[in-house]
Each structure stands twice: as C-alpha cells, then as structure tokens.
Design a protein around this motif. Structure first.
Motif, PDB file in Angstrom:
ATOM      1  N   ARG A 243       0.838  -1.210   0.000  1.00 36.68           N
ATOM      2  CA  ARG A 243       0.000   0.000   0.000  1.00 36.68           C
ATOM      3  C   ARG A 243       0.872   1.259   0.000  1.00 36.68           C
ATOM      4  NH1 ARG A 243      -3.393  -2.818   3.722  1.00 36.68           N
ATOM      5  NH2 ARG A 243      -2.368  -1.756   5.469  1.00 36.68           N
ATOM      6  N   ALA A 244       1.923   1.246   0.810  1.00 37.61           N
ATOM      7  CA  ALA A 244       2.799   2.416   0.891  1.00 37.61           C
ATOM      8  C   ALA A 244       3.511   2.662  -0.435  1.00 37.61           C
ATOM      9  CB  ALA A 244       3.819   2.220   2.016  1.00 37.61           C
ATOM     10  N   VAL A 245       3.950   1.585  -1.084  1.00 42.96           N
ATOM     11  CA  VAL A 245       4.608   1.722  -2.385  1.00 42.96           C
ATOM     12  C   VAL A 245       3.639   2.284  -3.418  1.00 42.96           C
ATOM     13  CG1 VAL A 245       5.634   0.453  -4.307  1.00 42.96           C
ATOM     14  CG2 VAL A 245       6.330  -0.078  -1.965  1.00 42.96           C
ATOM     15  N   ALA A 246       2.419   1.755  -3.423  1.00 44.06           N
ATOM     16  CA  ALA A 246       1.425   2.154  -4.428  1.00 44.06           C
ATOM     17  C   ALA A 246       0.905   3.572  -4.207  1.00 44.06           C
ATOM     18  CB  ALA A 246       0.258   1.174  -4.428  1.00 44.06           C
ATOM     19  N   LYS A 247       1.019   4.072  -2.989  1.00 44.00           N
ATOM     20  CA  LYS A 247       0.455   5.396  -2.654  1.00 44.00           C
ATOM     21  C   LYS A 247       1.046   6.505  -3.522  1.00 44.00           C
ATOM     22  CE  LYS A 247      -0.451   8.364   1.357  1.00 44.00           C
ATOM     23  NZ  LYS A 247      -0.237   8.521   2.827  1.00 44.00           N
ATOM     24  N   ALA A 248       2.320   6.372  -3.874  1.00 47.15           N
ATOM     25  CA  ALA A 248       2.981   7.405  -4.682  1.00 47.15           C
ATOM     26  C   ALA A 248       2.640   7.299  -6.166  1.00 47.15           C
ATOM     27  CB  ALA A 248       4.491   7.304  -4.497  1.00 47.15           C
ATOM     28  N   LYS A 249       1.853   6.278  -6.546  1.00 45.90           N
ATOM     29  CA  LYS A 249       1.515   6.028  -7.947  1.00 45.90           C
ATOM     30  C   LYS A 249       2.772   5.999  -8.819  1.00 45.90           C
ATOM     31  CE  LYS A 249      -3.104   8.034  -7.493  1.00 45.90           C
ATOM     32  NZ  LYS A 249      -4.061   9.062  -7.960  1.00 45.90           N
ATOM     33  N   PRO A 250       3.702   5.104  -8.489  1.00 49.12           N
ATOM     34  CA  PRO A 250       4.995   5.106  -9.181  1.00 49.12           C
ATOM     35  C   PRO A 250       4.903   4.584 -10.606  1.00 49.12           C
ATOM     36  CG  PRO A 250       4.847   3.237  -7.704  1.00 49.12           C
ATOM     37  CD  PRO A 250       3.610   4.056  -7.468  1.00 49.12           C
ATOM     38  N   ASP A 251       5.787   5.100 -11.444  1.00 51.84           N
ATOM     39  CA  ASP A 251       5.929   4.582 -12.805  1.00 51.84           C
ATOM     40  C   ASP A 251       6.785   3.319 -12.808  1.00 51.84           C
ATOM     41  OD1 ASP A 251       4.672   6.945 -14.142  1.00 51.84           O
ATOM     42  OD2 ASP A 251       6.387   7.962 -13.215  1.00 51.84           O
ATOM     43  N   ILE A 252       7.711   3.233 -11.849  1.00 47.83           N
ATOM     44  CA  ILE A 252       8.634   2.110 -11.709  1.00 47.83           C
ATOM     45  C   ILE A 252       8.667   1.730 -10.236  1.00 47.83           C
ATOM     46  CG2 ILE A 252      11.024   1.324 -12.042  1.00 47.83           C
ATOM     47  CD1 ILE A 252      11.352   3.700 -14.021  1.00 47.83           C
ATOM     48  N   VAL A 253       8.760   0.444  -9.944  1.00 44.59           N
ATOM     49  CA  VAL A 253       8.930  -0.023  -8.563  1.00 44.59           C
ATOM     50  C   VAL A 253      10.184  -0.889  -8.514  1.00 44.59           C
ATOM     51  CG1 VAL A 253       7.932  -1.294  -6.627  1.00 44.59           C
ATOM     52  CG2 VAL A 253       6.440   0.004  -8.168  1.00 44.59           C
ATOM     53  N   VAL A 254      11.010  -0.661  -7.496  1.00 45.46           N
ATOM     54  CA  VAL A 254      12.241  -1.430  -7.345  1.00 45.46           C
ATOM     55  C   VAL A 254      12.400  -1.880  -5.901  1.00 45.46           C
ATOM     56  CG1 VAL A 254      13.468  -0.308  -9.248  1.00 45.46           C
ATOM     57  CG2 VAL A 254      13.593   0.680  -6.946  1.00 45.46           C
TER      58      VAL A 254
END
Length: 441
Positions: A392-403
């Motif tokens: 949820r925390a990762v997705a909150k920023a609406k990232p273009d890339i996740v690492v």
C-alpha cells in the motif's frame, strides 16, 4: 534505564562453545529477553514474532513470561525471519546497554540448538543447498520452471504435500545459463576517459543472481564499465544465508573461510568486492566476522565489501559519474530489510537521485517474504499479511517504476499487490537496473 547513548554493537557468536547449546540456559535467556520485550512492546508492528509473544503473555494465567510453555516459546522463534529490524531500528536495549538484548541472534541460537538435534525440517535443509539447486535448476531450466510455476496443477500440489511449499507462493525461475557463464560476452572494456577508470570491482554473484535472475548483475556490470571501472564477476559459492537461517553455523563458517580465501588475493590486489544481493553483502560485512572473528581473510573481505548502491554512491562522491540522461519518472523504492541492516542508510535512494528528473519515493517496511520463510504453507498467508502495508505504501505514490534491493521481495510484493486487488508492475527489479536504463545500456 532507557536506551544506551552509545552506538549498537554485536557480540561474537560463540557457536563453538558447548555452553551456548545448553537448553536450560537457552530457556532462561529466552524468558529473560521476552520479559524485557513484554515490558517495552515497541516492536509490536515489525513482524508476527512479537504479536505472537504478546498475545501469549496476555492470555496466560498471570500475564507473565514464566507462564509460557516451551511450545509457545518456539512459536515466537518460528515466526522470526531474521530480518534484523528489531535490533537495528527499534530496540533501545541492544548492546552496550546493560540489558544486552539481541533478539535476532537469540532466535539464531535457538535454531542452532534445533539444528544440532536434527530438528531442522527436510525442506529447510534441502532448500538451503543453494548451489546444488541452482546448478540443477539451470541445467534443467525448462522442466524446472514448468514444475515450479504457480498454477501448475500437477507439481505444485505435490510440492505442497511433500515439502510444505505453499502452492500459491512464487518460486524464482531459473536461467538456462548462469550469469558467470554469460559474463565474458557482456562485460565491455572500461572507458579510459570515464571518471572511475583505474578502479576494479569484483561483483559477487549470489545464488539468485547467478542461477535465477542475472538482470541486476548485467545492469551493474554495464553501469560500472560505462563509468570506467574494471569489472569481473565471480560466484565461488553460496554466502550461506539460507543455512544461517537454519542455524547450521558450522556450514556457514566453512563457507566464510573458503570464500574469503578465494577473494583474498583479489582484495590484496586492490579489487573492491561488491555483492549483487543485500543478504550476501550483510553476510560478508557483518555476520561472517561474528562467526569467524580470528580469520584475517574474513576481516579483510568485510572491510573491502560494499553493497551495489553503496558503491555507486561512493563512486559518485569521490570521482563523479559519467553524465546520466534524464528519466522523468516516479520510482517506488522498497528499502529491503537486509539493506537497512547494513546500517548504511538508504543508498538506493541516493543512487536514484543521481538521475536527473527521477523522483524516488522510499518505503521502509518489510515485504514479508523473509528468505525461504515466506514460501512455506504455514507462513505464506502471514507473509502476505505483513507485506500488505508495504505494498500500500509503495502504491500510494503512484509510481511509474517499482524497485527493491531484495530479489525475493520484488516478486513477493507483486503477489501481495495482486492479492490486494492492485495491478502490479510487470517487474519489480533492482534499483541498479533503473540507472542502467537512464544510461540507455
């Protein structure tokens, strides 16, 4: 009596001392430490070891650690993933505080006693034979990847029944050609005009890098060579982290002795050692010296070792980097536990900030995978539960890339996102891959 004002330290692990395996002394130490944890409870939200402990105490007749059975103590140990976060980020009573509390290494001691008694499960023992498994998996990659694929209606239920590996858990696929066999064809010659020319790096390919996913290794080689660094890649053997998790410390110490002897002439020649996986870097830097404190090769290797992101940041500070193209993207960065446990700060964030227009956003939470811990049937739902706040925390920023710096955390977080109804990115790779992309390598 609150936390010490001095920097945390760790004791040498006395795995050769017979007294360390005394079960009565171990029980006394478990209850002493658990009583301190009961009075503090700061770690309630780190992993399930602490809620299991606190619930057991709260439901006991006198709400005391003394009431707990041996089985209840074991349940706390079994839920620990040895992530080190309680020691590194929460506990005010770690050495040199007089309470002298090291929760992860106490869990390690319990598992070492179990291992000596032959109580480590067959699945744990066999999964920890990483080099054997990797060589077989690569040689038979087509069949192995078919058999381990999630959703295979034939093999995955059999694996669950025979080994306790949850049929829903992602298992890393194998590459047909190990990374060390690919290396001669893909390491470009150093550019003498690049800022890092004259430096030499040995990339230590961990088992996952060598046999399962060589993408971070290929990216690291290309980025370093592009910056003038002479690169070679080696995989002398597994660092022993899976056997460390099992408490099989004699085998880990043997690996430390052999691998440090392999690297000793390279360290003497001025090569920096850069493991591709955070768990391997943690072993070389910190755990091996605690197991083999008198071994000079181990000590010198520890001082010569840097994490990948850490090395790139240091290179940038000391000599600069070759110009990086802009990459206007929001990057969700999962700060892996074994990167945090190296006590070096969020070096992946610092590295990604070197890319013009990149916007890295940090998430400092455990993915819940915990090495091989999260793939077992009794742990998989718990691993998903622990990972949900992270996803949820990762997705909150609406990232273009996740690492993520952990090669197991990335695929696990994809599964967590899917379980939560979130559309996951196609890949959650290592941060070095993003820098390679910015370099158009």
């Amino acid at each position: 009596m609150e936390g010490s004002l001095d920097a945390p330290t760790r004791h040498v692990i006395p795995w050769r001392d017979e007294a360390w395996y005394d079960e009565a002394a171990l029980d006394d130490e478990l209850r002493r430490v658990f009583d301190i944890c009961h009075g503090c409870r700061r770690c309630f939200n780190l992993c399930d070891s602490f809620p299991i402990l606190f619930d057991a105490i709260d439901e006991s007749p006198n709400e005391e650690v003394a009431d707990l059975s041996a089985g209840q103590l074991k349940a706390v140990v079994d839920a620990c993933t040895l992530c080190d976060m309680c020691f590194m980020t929460k506990c005010p009573y770690v050495p040199p505080h007089q309470f002298d509390l090291d929760f992860p290494h106490l869990m390690l001691r319990y598992r070492a006693v179990e291992n000596r008694k032959g109580q480590t499960s067959l699945a744990d023992r066999e999964l920890a034979r990483m080099d054997r498994n990797g060589k077989l998996g690569s040689a038979l990659s087509g069949a192995a990847n078919w058999a381990t694929r999630v959703g295979n209606p034939v093999t995955r239920p059999l694996m669950q029944a025979a080994l306790g590996i949850d049929s829903r858990a992602h298992l890393p696929p194998f590459e047909a050609t190990p990374l060390t066999n690919q290396a001669p064809a893909i390491i470009p010659a150093p550019n003498p005009d690049a800022p890092g020319f004259g430096r030499k790096v040995v990339l230590y390919a961990g088992c996952h890098d060598n046999f399962n996913d060589g993408t971070p290794g290929r990216a690291a080689m290309q980025v370093l060579a592009h910056n003038g660094v002479q690169v070679r890649i080696e995989h002398p053997d597994c660092c022993g982290m899976p056997k460390f998790e099992n408490g099989n410390l004699a085998h880990v110490a043997d690996a430390a002795t052999r691998i440090s002897a392999f690297f000793a002439p390279l360290v003497a020649e001025g090569w920096d050692i850069v493991p591709l996986t955070t768990s391997c870097a943690l072993m070389l830097k910190f755990e091996w010296p605690l197991l083999e404190p008198e071994n000079d090769d181990v000590a010198r290797l520890s001082k010569a070792t840097s994490d990948v992101s850490e090395y790139i940041v240091r290179l940038a500070r000391e000599v600069g980097l070759a110009p990086v193209a802009s990459l206007p993207a929001t990057i969700g960065v999962h700060f892996a536990c074994h990167a945090r446990a190296q006590n070096m700060g969020p070096k992946a964030m610092e590295m990604l900030r070197l890319i013009p227009e990149a916007k890295p956003v940090l998430t400092e939470r455990c993915s819940g995978h915990g090495g091989k811990w999260g793939i077992f049937e009794q742990n998989f739902d718990r691993a998903i539960k622990i990972g949900k706040p992270t996803a949820r925390a990762v997705a909150k920023a609406k990232p273009d890339i996740v690492v993520s710096e952990c090669p197991l955390a990335g695929p696990h977080l994809r599964q967590v996102m899917e379980a939560s109804g979130t559309v996951p990115p196609e890949r959650i790779g290592h941060p070095i891959e993003v820098l390679a992309r910015a370099y158009e390598l």
